[in-house]
Motif scaffolding. Sequence first.
Motif, PDB file in Angstrom:
ATOM      1  N   THR A 183      43.365  47.346  42.732  1.00  0.00           N
ATOM      2  CA  THR A 183      42.322  46.916  43.659  1.00  0.00           C
ATOM      3  C   THR A 183      41.622  48.102  44.326  1.00  0.00           C
ATOM      4  N   ASP A 184      42.245  49.281  44.313  1.00  0.00           N
ATOM      5  CA  ASP A 184      41.587  50.470  44.870  1.00  0.00           C
ATOM      6  C   ASP A 184      40.459  50.961  43.977  1.00  0.00           C
ATOM      7  N   VAL A 185      40.478  50.568  42.698  1.00  0.00           N
ATOM      8  CA  VAL A 185      39.419  50.944  41.764  1.00  0.00           C
ATOM      9  C   VAL A 185      38.364  49.841  41.827  1.00  0.00           C
ATOM     10  N   VAL A 186      37.515  49.939  42.832  1.00  0.00           N
ATOM     11  CA  VAL A 186      36.547  48.878  43.123  1.00  0.00           C
ATOM     12  C   VAL A 186      35.613  48.638  41.942  1.00  0.00           C
ATOM     13  N   GLU A 187      35.309  49.680  41.197  1.00  0.00           N
ATOM     14  CA  GLU A 187      34.388  49.553  40.070  1.00  0.00           C
ATOM     15  C   GLU A 187      34.891  48.562  39.035  1.00  0.00           C
ATOM     16  N   LEU A 188      36.212  48.433  38.898  1.00  0.00           N
ATOM     17  CA  LEU A 188      36.777  47.476  37.936  1.00  0.00           C
ATOM     18  C   LEU A 188      36.428  46.031  38.289  1.00  0.00           C
ATOM     19  N   SER A 189      36.249  45.766  39.567  1.00  0.00           N
ATOM     20  CA  SER A 189      35.940  44.389  39.958  1.00  0.00           C
ATOM     21  C   SER A 189      34.596  43.935  39.409  1.00  0.00           C
ATOM     22  N   PHE A 190      33.723  44.880  39.084  1.00  0.00           N
ATOM     23  CA  PHE A 190      32.419  44.506  38.526  1.00  0.00           C
ATOM     24  C   PHE A 190      32.545  44.015  37.079  1.00  0.00           C
ATOM     25  N   LEU A 191      33.684  44.264  36.454  1.00  0.00           N
ATOM     26  CA  LEU A 191      33.909  43.714  35.110  1.00  0.00           C
ATOM     27  C   LEU A 191      33.963  42.190  35.132  1.00  0.00           C
ATOM     28  N   SER A 192      34.278  41.629  36.292  1.00  0.00           N
ATOM     29  CA  SER A 192      34.328  40.171  36.366  1.00  0.00           C
ATOM     30  C   SER A 192      32.944  39.555  36.216  1.00  0.00           C
ATOM     31  N   GLY A 193      31.911  40.383  36.195  1.00  0.00           N
ATOM     32  CA  GLY A 193      30.567  39.895  35.906  1.00  0.00           C
ATOM     33  C   GLY A 193      30.474  39.273  34.525  1.00  0.00           C
ATOM     34  N   ILE A 194      31.373  39.677  33.646  1.00  0.00           N
ATOM     35  CA  ILE A 194      31.429  39.082  32.305  1.00  0.00           C
ATOM     36  C   ILE A 194      31.688  37.582  32.410  1.00  0.00           C
ATOM     37  N   PHE A 195      32.524  37.202  33.373  1.00  0.00           N
ATOM     38  CA  PHE A 195      32.814  35.781  33.564  1.00  0.00           C
ATOM     39  C   PHE A 195      31.549  35.028  33.974  1.00  0.00           C
ATOM     40  N   LEU A 196      30.729  35.667  34.792  1.00  0.00           N
ATOM     41  CA  LEU A 196      29.479  35.040  35.228  1.00  0.00           C
ATOM     42  C   LEU A 196      28.526  34.849  34.054  1.00  0.00           C
ATOM     43  N   VAL A 197      28.416  35.861  33.215  1.00  0.00           N
ATOM     44  CA  VAL A 197      27.548  35.761  32.028  1.00  0.00           C
ATOM     45  C   VAL A 197      28.023  34.613  31.135  1.00  0.00           C
ATOM     46  N   ILE A 198      29.301  34.582  30.839  1.00  0.00           N
ATOM     47  CA  ILE A 198      29.853  33.539  29.970  1.00  0.00           C
ATOM     48  C   ILE A 198      29.672  32.159  30.599  1.00  0.00           C
ATOM     49  N   GLY A 199      29.961  32.039  31.890  1.00  0.00           N
ATOM     50  CA  GLY A 199      29.836  30.747  32.569  1.00  0.00           C
ATOM     51  C   GLY A 199      28.417  30.219  32.577  1.00  0.00           C
ATOM     52  N   ILE A 200      27.454  31.104  32.830  1.00  0.00           N
ATOM     53  CA  ILE A 200      26.052  30.670  32.862  1.00  0.00           C
ATOM     54  C   ILE A 200      25.588  30.262  31.472  1.00  0.00           C
ATOM     55  N   ILE A 201      25.935  31.032  30.476  1.00  0.00           N
ATOM     56  CA  ILE A 201      25.536  30.683  29.109  1.00  0.00           C
ATOM     57  C   ILE A 201      26.163  29.352  28.691  1.00  0.00           C
ATOM     58  N   MET A 202      27.428  29.159  29.031  1.00  0.00           N
ATOM     59  CA  MET A 202      28.078  27.896  28.686  1.00  0.00           C
ATOM     60  C   MET A 202      27.456  26.722  29.448  1.00  0.00           C
ATOM     61  N   ALA A 203      27.101  26.931  30.711  1.00  0.00           N
ATOM     62  CA  ALA A 203      26.498  25.859  31.507  1.00  0.00           C
ATOM     63  C   ALA A 203      25.125  25.481  30.963  1.00  0.00           C
TER      64      ALA A 203
END
Length: 155
Positions: free
Chosen positions: A35-55
């Motif tokens: 969690t100290d590597v804040v930049e890694l949290s931006f990888l969760s943007g992949i979930f947003l891309v997939i979710g929007i495309i699926m929706a």
Amino acid sequence: MASKVSYQNISIKYGIFVGIAHMAFFLIMWAAGLTDVVELSFLSGIFLVIGIIMAISSYKRAKNGMIEYFKGLGIGATVGVVSSVLLALFLMLFVNLAAPDYLESLQASALFPESLSKLSLFVITIIYGTVPGLWIAFIAMQWFKRPDHTMPEQV
């Protein structure tokens, strides 16, 4: 009997899925001590891309291949809002109950201001999900739009 499908219901459903994926990813990062590597949290943007495309895809299928352009944008924005509100609420619980020092690690990051408060973390989390949700939908709608949405022929 024709089924009434609304883009709001589909958006909320996939927004919840994406929000759960964001929370699971965060918990995995926390368990791994990342969690100290804040930049890694931006990888969760992949979930947003997939979710929007699926929706958008799900809505288009439910409407027999016909999707209005602005409804597609609405789907992306709504998925982004719902998922980021869920993540923001989760982060508030996390910071208040599990790891109060997490806010300090964010303040030490170059990505957030030193004066980061719980309220600003809540608002920033929602903005970081909503704005990209709209942009992702804008890009995705270039593929999902109706066939009759084309450029007029030049004379």
